[in-house]
Design a protein around this motif. Structure first.
Motif, short mmCIF file in Angstrom:
data_model
loop_
_atom_site.label_atom_id
_atom_site.label_comp_id
_atom_site.label_asym_id
_atom_site.label_seq_id
_atom_site.Cartn_x
_atom_site.Cartn_y
_atom_site.Cartn_z
N TRP A 68 44.41 112.10 89.40
CA TRP A 68 45.45 111.11 89.14
C TRP A 68 45.09 110.30 87.91
O TRP A 68 43.91 110.00 87.69
CB TRP A 68 45.59 110.14 90.32
N VAL A 69 46.08 109.92 87.15
CA VAL A 69 45.89 108.98 86.05
C VAL A 69 46.36 107.63 86.58
O VAL A 69 47.49 107.50 87.04
CB VAL A 69 46.69 109.40 84.80
N VAL A 70 45.46 106.66 86.53
CA VAL A 70 45.74 105.34 87.11
C VAL A 70 45.44 104.27 86.07
O VAL A 70 44.44 104.35 85.35
CB VAL A 70 44.85 105.10 88.36
N GLY A 71 46.29 103.27 85.99
CA GLY A 71 46.02 102.16 85.08
C GLY A 71 47.25 101.35 84.75
O GLY A 71 48.22 101.35 85.49
N GLY A 72 47.18 100.68 83.62
CA GLY A 72 48.29 99.84 83.17
C GLY A 72 47.80 98.71 82.31
O GLY A 72 46.74 98.80 81.69
N ILE A 73 48.57 97.64 82.32
CA ILE A 73 48.23 96.45 81.55
C ILE A 73 47.65 95.43 82.54
O ILE A 73 48.27 95.09 83.53
CB ILE A 73 49.48 95.85 80.85
#
Length: 123
Positions: A68-73
């Motif tokens: 999974w690609v997880v993240g954000g601002i």
């Protein structure tokens, strides 16, 4: 979910336990979410067949590789608190390379934002 357990076995033609006996089928019981659950079923099946020398059951662990690609601002460069809502989750991907391509796109699109971070999680 990253792991599941199965109880597999039956009656074989010999104590080499390579070939299922004619007229018999290999049992596959489960899935079980924990090893302890599978072990309880394995123990019960083994005891049911304790007098059958050609019977054998074992526990198989099945792993699911999902990326999974997880993240954000985030609110700061400690990357502990997401700025708005929840972390973005993209996936699952069947291979690391597939996830890496999306990670690269997300990271590159936010390269100028010091509060942006994306990671690849393996489940």
């Amino acid at each position: 979910m990253s792991e599941q357990y199965w109880v597999v076995g039956g009656v074989y033609t010999s104590t080499e336990f390579n070939t299922v006996a004619p007229g018999q089928t290999l049992s596959r019981l489960g899935p079980f979410d924990t090893y302890d659950e599978a072990k309880a079923v394995w123990r019960a099946k083994s005891m049911e067949n304790v007098d059958e020398a050609y019977a054998r059951f074992h526990i198989e662990k099945e792993e699911h590789d999902e990326w999974w690609v997880v993240g954000g601002i985030y609110t700061g460069t400690d990357f502990k608190t997401i700025a708005k809502g929840e972390e973005e989750r993209v996936g699952p991907f069947g291979t690391y390379e597939e996830a890496r391509k999306v990670w690269w796109q997300k990271s590159s699109a936010n390269v100028d934002d010091a509060y942006a971070r994306y990671r690849i999680d393996h489940l």
